[in-house]
Design a protein around this motif. Sequence first.
Motif, short mmCIF file in Angstrom:
data_model
loop_
_atom_site.label_atom_id
_atom_site.label_comp_id
_atom_site.label_asym_id
_atom_site.label_seq_id
_atom_site.Cartn_x
_atom_site.Cartn_y
_atom_site.Cartn_z
N ALA A 69 13.93 29.34 -3.68
CA ALA A 69 14.42 28.98 -2.44
C ALA A 69 13.25 28.03 -1.47
CB ALA A 69 14.54 30.15 -1.43
N ASP A 70 13.88 27.18 -0.69
CA ASP A 70 12.99 26.40 0.20
C ASP A 70 13.25 26.77 1.67
OD1 ASP A 70 11.41 25.01 -1.74
OD2 ASP A 70 13.24 23.50 -2.02
N THR A 71 12.41 26.16 2.66
CA THR A 71 12.67 26.17 4.07
C THR A 71 13.07 24.89 4.45
OG1 THR A 71 10.88 28.07 4.17
CG2 THR A 71 11.67 27.08 6.14
N LEU A 72 14.14 25.06 5.37
CA LEU A 72 14.82 23.91 5.89
C LEU A 72 14.90 24.30 7.33
CD1 LEU A 72 16.05 20.98 5.57
CD2 LEU A 72 18.32 22.43 5.12
N PHE A 73 14.27 23.32 8.14
CA PHE A 73 14.59 23.38 9.58
C PHE A 73 15.34 22.39 10.16
CE2 PHE A 73 10.22 25.25 8.86
CZ PHE A 73 10.17 26.54 9.64
N GLY A 74 16.44 22.67 10.97
CA GLY A 74 17.27 21.71 11.53
C GLY A 74 18.20 22.30 12.47
N LYS A 75 19.25 21.63 12.82
CA LYS A 75 20.15 22.05 13.72
C LYS A 75 21.56 22.04 12.94
CE LYS A 75 22.50 20.15 17.97
NZ LYS A 75 22.72 19.30 18.88
N VAL A 76 22.36 23.19 13.32
CA VAL A 76 23.34 23.35 12.66
C VAL A 76 24.62 22.67 13.28
CG1 VAL A 76 25.34 25.28 12.27
CG2 VAL A 76 23.10 25.71 11.80
N VAL A 77 25.25 21.70 12.67
CA VAL A 77 26.23 20.67 13.15
C VAL A 77 27.51 21.14 12.95
CG1 VAL A 77 24.70 18.69 13.41
CG2 VAL A 77 25.67 18.99 11.10
N LYS A 78 27.88 21.87 11.85
CA LYS A 78 29.22 22.27 11.59
C LYS A 78 29.20 23.49 10.77
CE LYS A 78 33.43 20.16 9.38
NZ LYS A 78 33.84 19.02 8.69
N ILE A 79 30.11 24.39 11.00
CA ILE A 79 30.34 25.63 10.40
C ILE A 79 31.58 25.64 9.64
CG2 ILE A 79 30.74 28.03 10.43
CD1 ILE A 79 29.24 27.80 13.26
N ILE A 80 31.55 25.57 8.20
CA ILE A 80 32.47 25.45 7.40
C ILE A 80 33.50 26.62 7.31
CG2 ILE A 80 33.58 24.50 4.94
CD1 ILE A 80 32.01 22.37 6.66
N ASP A 81 32.97 27.78 7.03
CA ASP A 81 33.28 28.93 6.75
C ASP A 81 32.40 30.06 6.83
OD1 ASP A 81 32.46 29.09 4.17
OD2 ASP A 81 34.39 28.73 3.36
N SER A 137 15.04 14.04 9.87
CA SER A 137 15.09 12.74 9.46
C SER A 137 16.86 12.38 9.60
CB SER A 137 14.50 12.45 8.10
OG SER A 137 15.15 13.37 7.12
N LYS A 138 17.55 13.08 10.09
CA LYS A 138 18.91 12.82 10.57
C LYS A 138 19.75 12.93 9.10
CE LYS A 138 18.07 12.27 14.83
NZ LYS A 138 18.26 13.44 15.66
N ARG A 139 19.27 13.65 8.24
CA ARG A 139 19.90 13.78 6.90
C ARG A 139 20.85 14.93 6.99
NH1 ARG A 139 15.95 13.27 2.07
NH2 ARG A 139 15.52 15.30 2.80
N ARG A 140 22.08 15.02 6.25
CA ARG A 140 22.93 16.33 6.56
C ARG A 140 22.87 17.08 5.18
NH1 ARG A 140 28.68 17.25 9.25
NH2 ARG A 140 27.76 15.81 10.49
N HIS A 141 22.69 18.21 5.41
CA HIS A 141 22.58 19.45 4.20
C HIS A 141 23.63 20.20 4.29
CE1 HIS A 141 18.53 17.87 3.32
NE2 HIS A 141 18.47 17.72 4.64
N LYS A 142 24.31 20.42 3.27
CA LYS A 142 25.44 21.55 2.94
C LYS A 142 24.73 22.80 2.49
CE LYS A 142 29.70 22.60 0.78
NZ LYS A 142 30.88 22.06 0.10
#
Length: 56
Positions: free
Chosen positions: A17-29, A39-44
Amino acid sequence: MNKILLVALVFLLNLNADTLFGKVVKIIDGDTIHILDSSKRRHKIRLFGIDAPEKK
């Protein structure tokens, strides 16, 4: 003996596991979200071990 080795190997592979900081922009389910990092990259992101209903 092989079954024990296989179980141990699967368990160890899930510990990366890694740590990722960011803003949740979409909830799929219930267990999948999209995060936008600094850096404005989207992560699923799929949350492991969550028993949530699907979007259907």
